[in-house]
Scaffold this active site. Structure first.
Site, PDB file in Angstrom:
ATOM      1  N   TYR A 116     104.419  43.291  59.836  1.00  0.00           N
ATOM      2  CA  TYR A 116     103.682  42.478  60.819  1.00  0.00           C
ATOM      3  C   TYR A 116     102.187  42.663  60.594  1.00  0.00           C
ATOM      4  O   TYR A 116     101.423  42.959  61.496  1.00  0.00           O
ATOM      5  CB  TYR A 116     104.088  42.901  62.244  1.00  0.00           C
ATOM      6  CG  TYR A 116     103.776  41.858  63.291  1.00  0.00           C
ATOM      7  CD1 TYR A 116     104.539  40.709  63.409  1.00  0.00           C
ATOM      8  CD2 TYR A 116     102.708  42.044  64.174  1.00  0.00           C
ATOM      9  CE1 TYR A 116     104.250  39.761  64.377  1.00  0.00           C
ATOM     10  CE2 TYR A 116     102.413  41.095  65.143  1.00  0.00           C
ATOM     11  CZ  TYR A 116     103.187  39.960  65.237  1.00  0.00           C
ATOM     12  OH  TYR A 116     102.909  39.012  66.196  1.00  0.00           O
ATOM     13  N   SER A 160     105.396  52.670  63.393  1.00  0.00           N
ATOM     14  CA  SER A 160     104.467  51.740  62.746  1.00  0.00           C
ATOM     15  C   SER A 160     103.382  51.314  63.738  1.00  0.00           C
ATOM     16  O   SER A 160     103.675  50.992  64.894  1.00  0.00           O
ATOM     17  CB  SER A 160     105.233  50.496  62.271  1.00  0.00           C
ATOM     18  OG  SER A 160     104.330  49.434  62.081  1.00  0.00           O
ATOM     19  N   SER A 170     101.892  48.626  63.754  1.00  0.00           N
ATOM     20  CA  SER A 170     102.023  47.193  64.039  1.00  0.00           C
ATOM     21  C   SER A 170     103.001  46.909  65.182  1.00  0.00           C
ATOM     22  O   SER A 170     103.023  45.801  65.720  1.00  0.00           O
ATOM     23  CB  SER A 170     102.529  46.454  62.792  1.00  0.00           C
ATOM     24  OG  SER A 170     101.627  46.586  61.731  1.00  0.00           O
ATOM     25  N   HIS A 218     105.268  36.770  48.075  1.00  0.00           N
ATOM     26  CA  HIS A 218     104.579  36.961  46.785  1.00  0.00           C
ATOM     27  C   HIS A 218     105.639  37.509  45.823  1.00  0.00           C
ATOM     28  O   HIS A 218     106.488  38.305  46.225  1.00  0.00           O
ATOM     29  CB  HIS A 218     103.412  37.940  46.970  1.00  0.00           C
ATOM     30  CG  HIS A 218     102.663  38.318  45.729  1.00  0.00           C
ATOM     31  ND1 HIS A 218     102.300  37.395  44.760  1.00  0.00           N
ATOM     32  CD2 HIS A 218     102.193  39.512  45.283  1.00  0.00           C
ATOM     33  CE1 HIS A 218     101.620  38.023  43.787  1.00  0.00           C
ATOM     34  NE2 HIS A 218     101.560  39.307  44.083  1.00  0.00           N
ATOM     35  N   ASP A 253      98.552  34.190  41.003  1.00  0.00           N
ATOM     36  CA  ASP A 253      98.004  34.823  42.206  1.00  0.00           C
ATOM     37  C   ASP A 253      97.222  36.084  41.839  1.00  0.00           C
ATOM     38  O   ASP A 253      96.095  36.287  42.316  1.00  0.00           O
ATOM     39  CB  ASP A 253      99.142  35.162  43.179  1.00  0.00           C
ATOM     40  CG  ASP A 253      98.620  35.623  44.521  1.00  0.00           C
ATOM     41  OD1 ASP A 253      98.236  34.760  45.331  1.00  0.00           O
ATOM     42  OD2 ASP A 253      98.556  36.851  44.749  1.00  0.00           O
ATOM     43  N   GLU A 305      93.131  36.386  42.345  1.00  0.00           N
ATOM     44  CA  GLU A 305      92.476  37.346  43.249  1.00  0.00           C
ATOM     45  C   GLU A 305      91.601  38.336  42.479  1.00  0.00           C
ATOM     46  O   GLU A 305      90.598  38.812  42.997  1.00  0.00           O
ATOM     47  CB  GLU A 305      93.505  38.047  44.153  1.00  0.00           C
ATOM     48  CG  GLU A 305      94.488  38.944  43.444  1.00  0.00           C
ATOM     49  CD  GLU A 305      95.754  39.209  44.256  1.00  0.00           C
ATOM     50  OE1 GLU A 305      96.087  38.421  45.167  1.00  0.00           O
ATOM     51  OE2 GLU A 305      96.450  40.209  43.963  1.00  0.00           O
ATOM     52  N   GLU A 318      75.075  31.930  52.455  1.00  0.00           N
ATOM     53  CA  GLU A 318      75.034  30.525  52.025  1.00  0.00           C
ATOM     54  C   GLU A 318      76.193  30.174  51.082  1.00  0.00           C
ATOM     55  O   GLU A 318      76.555  29.003  50.950  1.00  0.00           O
ATOM     56  CB  GLU A 318      73.684  30.202  51.362  1.00  0.00           C
ATOM     57  CG  GLU A 318      73.474  28.700  51.200  1.00  0.00           C
ATOM     58  CD  GLU A 318      72.084  28.312  50.733  1.00  0.00           C
ATOM     59  OE1 GLU A 318      71.168  29.160  50.765  1.00  0.00           O
ATOM     60  OE2 GLU A 318      71.911  27.139  50.342  1.00  0.00           O
ATOM     61  N   SER A 323      69.947  20.018  46.148  1.00  0.00           N
ATOM     62  CA  SER A 323      68.814  19.305  45.542  1.00  0.00           C
ATOM     63  C   SER A 323      69.050  19.113  44.044  1.00  0.00           C
ATOM     64  O   SER A 323      69.832  19.846  43.414  1.00  0.00           O
ATOM     65  CB  SER A 323      67.536  20.121  45.747  1.00  0.00           C
ATOM     66  OG  SER A 323      67.661  21.365  45.072  1.00  0.00           O
TER      67      SER A 323
HETATM   68  N1  LIG Z   1      97.305  39.292  52.874  1.00  0.00           N
HETATM   69  C1  LIG Z   1      97.561  37.998  52.567  1.00  0.00           C
HETATM   70  O1  LIG Z   1      96.970  37.080  53.117  1.00  0.00           O
HETATM   71  C2  LIG Z   1      98.601  37.631  51.567  1.00  0.00           C
HETATM   72  C3  LIG Z   1      99.654  38.473  51.295  1.00  0.00           C
HETATM   73  N2  LIG Z   1     100.707  38.031  50.545  1.00  0.00           N
HETATM   74  C4  LIG Z   1     101.835  38.910  50.334  1.00  0.00           C
HETATM   75  O2  LIG Z   1     102.447  39.189  51.605  1.00  0.00           O
HETATM   76  C5  LIG Z   1     103.030  40.491  51.588  1.00  0.00           C
HETATM   77  C6  LIG Z   1     102.473  41.292  52.730  1.00  0.00           C
HETATM   78  O3  LIG Z   1     101.104  41.516  52.501  1.00  0.00           O
HETATM   79  P1  LIG Z   1     100.058  41.671  53.716  1.00  0.00           P
HETATM   80  O4  LIG Z   1     100.401  40.715  54.815  1.00  0.00           O
HETATM   81  O5  LIG Z   1      98.709  41.641  53.100  1.00  0.00           O
HETATM   82  O6  LIG Z   1     100.378  43.147  54.214  1.00  0.00           O
HETATM   83  P2  LIG Z   1      99.592  44.008  55.306  1.00  0.00           P
HETATM   84  O7  LIG Z   1      99.132  45.253  54.639  1.00  0.00           O
HETATM   85  O8  LIG Z   1      98.598  43.175  56.034  1.00  0.00           O
HETATM   86  O9  LIG Z   1     100.752  44.362  56.361  1.00  0.00           O
HETATM   87  C7  LIG Z   1     101.871  45.085  55.990  1.00  0.00           C
HETATM   88  C8  LIG Z   1     102.806  45.218  57.163  1.00  0.00           C
HETATM   89  O10 LIG Z   1     103.984  45.912  56.725  1.00  0.00           O
HETATM   90  C9  LIG Z   1     104.194  47.034  57.552  1.00  0.00           C
HETATM   91  N3  LIG Z   1     104.878  48.058  56.806  1.00  0.00           N
HETATM   92  C10 LIG Z   1     104.345  49.094  56.083  1.00  0.00           C
HETATM   93  N4  LIG Z   1     105.354  49.820  55.557  1.00  0.00           N
HETATM   94  C11 LIG Z   1     106.508  49.228  55.944  1.00  0.00           C
HETATM   95  C12 LIG Z   1     107.877  49.525  55.731  1.00  0.00           C
HETATM   96  N5  LIG Z   1     108.275  50.578  55.016  1.00  0.00           N
HETATM   97  N6  LIG Z   1     108.808  48.719  56.306  1.00  0.00           N
HETATM   98  C13 LIG Z   1     108.438  47.640  57.041  1.00  0.00           C
HETATM   99  N7  LIG Z   1     107.163  47.334  57.290  1.00  0.00           N
HETATM  100  C14 LIG Z   1     106.208  48.106  56.732  1.00  0.00           C
HETATM  101  C15 LIG Z   1     102.806  47.428  58.029  1.00  0.00           C
HETATM  102  O11 LIG Z   1     102.920  48.203  59.193  1.00  0.00           O
HETATM  103  P3  LIG Z   1     101.794  49.312  59.627  1.00  0.00           P
HETATM  104  O12 LIG Z   1     100.899  48.583  60.569  1.00  0.00           O
HETATM  105  O13 LIG Z   1     102.558  50.388  60.297  1.00  0.00           O
HETATM  106  O14 LIG Z   1     101.102  49.748  58.368  1.00  0.00           O
HETATM  107  C16 LIG Z   1     102.223  46.044  58.295  1.00  0.00           C
HETATM  108  O15 LIG Z   1     102.700  45.546  59.512  1.00  0.00           O
HETATM  109  C17 LIG Z   1     102.720  41.049  50.192  1.00  0.00           C
HETATM  110  O16 LIG Z   1     103.797  40.726  49.373  1.00  0.00           O
HETATM  111  C18 LIG Z   1     101.477  40.280  49.767  1.00  0.00           C
HETATM  112  O17 LIG Z   1     101.274  40.192  48.364  1.00  0.00           O
HETATM  113  C19 LIG Z   1     100.775  36.756  50.059  1.00  0.00           C
HETATM  114  C20 LIG Z   1      99.760  35.870  50.293  1.00  0.00           C
HETATM  115  C21 LIG Z   1      98.534  36.277  50.947  1.00  0.00           C
HETATM  116  C1  LIG Z   2      93.406  36.071  47.401  1.00  0.00           C
HETATM  117  C2  LIG Z   2      94.186  37.275  47.838  1.00  0.00           C
HETATM  118  C3  LIG Z   2      95.656  36.995  48.133  1.00  0.00           C
HETATM  119  O1  LIG Z   2      96.325  36.604  46.952  1.00  0.00           O
HETATM  120  C4  LIG Z   2      95.718  35.854  49.125  1.00  0.00           C
HETATM  121  C5  LIG Z   2      95.094  35.983  50.466  1.00  0.00           C
HETATM  122  O2  LIG Z   2      96.174  34.781  48.775  1.00  0.00           O
HETATM  123  C6  LIG Z   2      96.281  38.292  48.659  1.00  0.00           C
HETATM  124  O3  LIG Z   2      97.109  38.879  47.934  1.00  0.00           O
HETATM  125  O4  LIG Z   2      95.932  38.721  49.775  1.00  0.00           O
HETATM  126 MG   LIG Z   3      97.100  34.717  46.992  1.00  0.00          MG
HETATM  127 MG   LIG Z   4      97.806  38.003  46.247  1.00  0.00          MG
END
Ligand SMILES: NC(=O)C1=CN([C@@H]2O[C@H](COP(=O)(O)OP(=O)(O)OC[C@H]3O[C@@H](n4cnc5c(N)ncnc54)[C@H](OP(=O)(O)O)[C@@H]3O)[C@@H](O)[C@H]2O)C=CC1
Ligand SMILES: CC[C@](O)(C(C)=O)C(=O)O
Ligand SMILES: [Mg+2]
Ligand SMILES: [Mg+2]
Length: 337
Positions: A26, A52, A54, A109, A192, A196, A232, A253
């Site tokens: 989350y 957690s 979250s 991802h 991806d 990034e 900017e 410009s």
């Molecule tokens: N960030 C983005 O915008 C993007 C991310 N992705 C992909 O989405 C996926 C998630 O990334 P992202 O949203 O950045 O992750 P975050 O680091 O923002 O969040 C991770 C979440 O997972 C929880 N967590 C940690 N360990 C565990 C576990 N063992 N079991 C279950 N939950 C767990 C964390 O909880 P806690 O709060 O306790 O740490 C947190 O709620 C990845 O595969 C990433 O590559 C794809 C596109 C863009």
């Molecule tokens: C650009 C970073 C990204 O790939 C995304 C937000 O799309 C990520 O892994 O967070």
């Molecule tokens: Mg991305």
């Molecule tokens: Mg990425």
């Protein structure tokens, strides 16, 4: 090579509404998917470890939270949105024991499937719905009636319906409002990671910091350098986002445009392009993935050091002060319920 792009009319929301979806994690993406699916009429449960940080957020936003294993056990569709580095252990311990024929395993991802850290059994669907934007903006756009484009891919189609189900999920988070492109786990993962590293995060941050350093080291005011090189940039990129590089060049410009055309290729020159190719080849060969997993397993020594160095860069202090005077700019990142 042309691609297939799918919009709202191509997706049947009823498919995902008929399933129970476990969103595991989350954070940035997890909260966006879970809240938007819920608002799209989907039955959602959140999987998070006990303790957690979250958990309180998800519960405050009215979502039911159980452990990842419990969520995986009760759901038809399991969307893995924990950090890429924890997914292989999470999968082995909590998800794999709860998979069964007819279930679907989804990712945001393709990292763990592409590099072989997770190998699901043949009898489950394996698909991906990967938003092309940060999770907090995925949610913000959904709430505003807009959407962030998504990439959709199917790795295993045990049910024969995996793509339609993934497209339905994409509609539930607003992705098909903007466009869903059908791709593969390999293409999503490699583009991806390259994007990034070379452009969006690595390239852009290094460009901004270096421009700021050159100006301030030459004696110009940090505040002037900040506005010029960081603030900017958003306004310039907004024009590119709205109408391409062409529209940006229309609005600036002629002096700026001549400087852009004559000096830009000196900054991003053949050496930079060669380095970008090298970065891409490290992604394609799996070298980057192995390095990152080893770095995480070792407790992230370099990551922690580099993150601290970035936070201590003088541009951050200058920016904090200036943004404090622009309430509309300093918009806190929130999990928009
Ligand atoms: N960030 C983005 O915008 C993007 C991310 N992705 C992909 O989405 C996926 C998630 O990334 P992202 O949203 O950045 O992750 P975050 O680091 O923002 O969040 C991770 C979440 O997972 C929880 N967590 C940690 N360990 C565990 C576990 N063992 N079991 C279950 N939950 C767990 C964390 O909880 P806690 O709060 O306790 O740490 C947190 O709620 C990845 O595969 C990433 O590559 C794809 C596109 C863009
Ligand atoms: C650009 C970073 C990204 O790939 C995304 C937000 O799309 C990520 O892994 O967070
Ligand atoms: Mg991305
Ligand atoms: Mg990425």
């Amino acid at each position: 090579m042309s691609v297939e792009v799918y919009y709202d009319d191509d997706a049947d929301l009823g498919l995902i509404q008929a399933k129970k979806v476990a969103v595991i994690g989350y954070g940035s993406q997890g909260h966006a998917h879970a809240l938007s699916l819920r608002d799209s009429g989907v039955d959602v449960v959140i999987g998070l470890p006990v303790g957690s940080k979250s958990r309180p957020k998800a519960e405050e936003q009215g979502l039911r939270v159980v452990t990842p294993a419990e969520a995986a056990a009760e759901a038809d569709v399991i969307m893995v949105l924990a950090p890429d580095t924890v997914q292989r252990t999470l999968y082995a311990e909590a998800i794999a024991p709860n998979l069964a024929p007819g279930k679907a395993l989804f990712f945001g991802h393709g990292f763990n499937i592409r590099y072989g850290f997770i190998t699901p059994p043949a009898e489950v669907d394996v698909a991906m719905v990967a938003p092309k934007g940060p999770g907090h903006l995925v949610r913000r756009q959904y709430v505003d009636g807009k959407g962030v484009p998504v990439l959709v891919a199917v790795e295993q189609d045990a049910s024969g319906n995996a793509f339609a189900l993934a497209l339905s999920y994409a509609k539930g988070i607003g992705g098909t409002r903007a466009g869903a492109i059908r791709t593969t786990f390999t293409e999503e993962t490699e583009t991806d990671l390259f994007g990034e590293q070379a452009v969006l995060c690595g390239g852009a941050a290094a460009l901004v910091q270096t421009g700021f350093e050159v100006l301030t080291e030459a004696g110009y005011a940090p505040e002037v350098a900040y506005f010029e090189c960081l603030h900017e940039l958003k306004l310039i990129v907004d024009l590119m986002y709205e109408g391409g590089i062409e529209r940006m060049r229309y609005s600036v410009s002629d002096t700026a445009e001549y400087g852009d055309l004559s000096r830009g290729p000196r900054v991003i020159d053949g050496r930079v392009k060669e380095e970008m190719r090298k970065i891409l080849s490290e992604v394609q060969s799996g070298e980057f993935a192995r390095e990152w997993i080893a770095e995480d397993d070792a407790g992230r020594p370099n990551f922690t050091k580099w993150r601290a160095e970035g936070a201590a860069h003088p541009i951050e202090e200058t920016g904090r002060k200036l943004r404090g005077m622009m309430s509309w700019v300093d918009r806190p990142i929130t999990e928009t319920a």
